[in-house]
Design an enzyme around this catalytic site. Sequence first.
Site, mmCIF file in Angstrom:
data_model
loop_
_atom_site.group_PDB
_atom_site.id
_atom_site.type_symbol
_atom_site.label_atom_id
_atom_site.label_comp_id
_atom_site.label_asym_id
_atom_site.label_seq_id
_atom_site.Cartn_x
_atom_site.Cartn_y
_atom_site.Cartn_z
ATOM 1 N N CYS A 139 3.566 -3.993 6.414
ATOM 2 C CA CYS A 139 3.512 -4.425 5.018
ATOM 3 C C CYS A 139 2.069 -4.733 4.618
ATOM 4 O O CYS A 139 1.416 -5.581 5.247
ATOM 5 C CB CYS A 139 4.389 -5.654 4.807
ATOM 6 S SG CYS A 139 4.367 -6.256 3.097
ATOM 7 N N LYS B 108 7.494 -0.881 13.353
ATOM 8 C CA LYS B 108 6.988 -0.067 12.249
ATOM 9 C C LYS B 108 5.574 -0.567 11.960
ATOM 10 O O LYS B 108 5.386 -1.734 11.622
ATOM 11 C CB LYS B 108 7.864 -0.204 11.009
ATOM 12 C CG LYS B 108 7.428 0.675 9.834
ATOM 13 C CD LYS B 108 8.411 0.534 8.674
ATOM 14 C CE LYS B 108 8.061 1.506 7.548
ATOM 15 N NZ LYS B 108 6.781 1.169 6.883
ATOM 16 N N ARG C 45 9.794 5.768 -0.820
ATOM 17 C CA ARG C 45 9.594 6.082 -2.237
ATOM 18 C C ARG C 45 10.109 7.470 -2.599
ATOM 19 O O ARG C 45 10.609 7.689 -3.707
ATOM 20 C CB ARG C 45 8.106 5.958 -2.587
ATOM 21 C CG ARG C 45 7.580 4.521 -2.550
ATOM 22 C CD ARG C 45 6.070 4.472 -2.698
ATOM 23 N NE ARG C 45 5.418 5.075 -1.533
ATOM 24 C CZ ARG C 45 4.165 5.534 -1.531
ATOM 25 N NH1 ARG C 45 3.448 5.489 -2.633
ATOM 26 N NH2 ARG C 45 3.636 6.042 -0.435
#
Length: 328
Positions: A91, A130, A216
């Site tokens: 993030c 991740k 996205r």
Amino acid sequence: MKYYMAPMEGLTGYIYRNAYQKYFHDIDRYFTPFITNKKLDFKVKKDIDPEHNQGMEVVPQILTNQPDDFISIVNQLKQYGYDEVNLNLGCPSGTVVAKNRGAGFLAVPDQLDSFLDKIFHACDCKISIKTRVGKDSPEEWENLLAIYEKYPLSELIVHPRIQKDFYKYSPRMETYQYAAEHSRHSLCFNGDIHSVGAYEQLRQMFPMTEKVMLGRGILQNPGLVGELQRVEAQFVAKDTLVGNKKCNVVDKQTLRAFHDDICDGYKGVMSGDRNTLFKMKELWCYMSKSFTNPEKYLKKIKKTERLAEYYVIVDTLFREQELQQEWS
């Protein structure tokens, strides 16, 4: 090829996941938006409740730099039947990074190494990561990957950007190449797979790729995975990629039903038009790109404060606009 849905805060919760699974059902693994607090709140509990995730393989994602908090969250998730979790080291949000969490944790590799040592010794579940490839420079990646190689990750999902890139510029493919050549872990590629063309480029560069994570791209075009599956079938059959950017697999009727299920889902758990509209407006920032000329409708959607008016705008958009057929 395995297709994963990326965790996107505020967007890909269980209401979206269930609607997507109902109409498209082509995702192999869903990752939940990140969990930050060691005491699971009501919202998180609803999102991870197995009753809300039936027929899906779901992996909860955790965002923390405190090993005790991570271990506590894992123990609670196990009570819901989860045997795998994902650690968020990607993030790029400024508020997250300022606390050395997410991609900010990459700036303190010694602390990260200590954190991983503690959680892997304490947790008896599978743990995947991740990650971005650095905070300030891609030069950090070699050392970070060496740290990951010390631990038995279930898989390593790589977004080949540094934190400072946010979502700008092109992914730093040389860093993914380095991982492909030096990592013993099962790798998943994440980053800017928004179209068939982008997928073709990835497959040409990395023909051994077995997993991709999309975020996205799916929000903009819910039929994207179906398009990629067509390309993959060609690749497997002919061992070469056949360029075909015009292969939309979604019709307006399906997309409208998908939209309505999401909206109904939010209406069922939120009080008042305003809260439901807030969620739908956020989604339309992406889904509007499914249409050829959505700008004037999107402006009206952003301004409306009543669901009745919102539905009129959406009706008009679906009636007057065609679906996008070519994606860059």
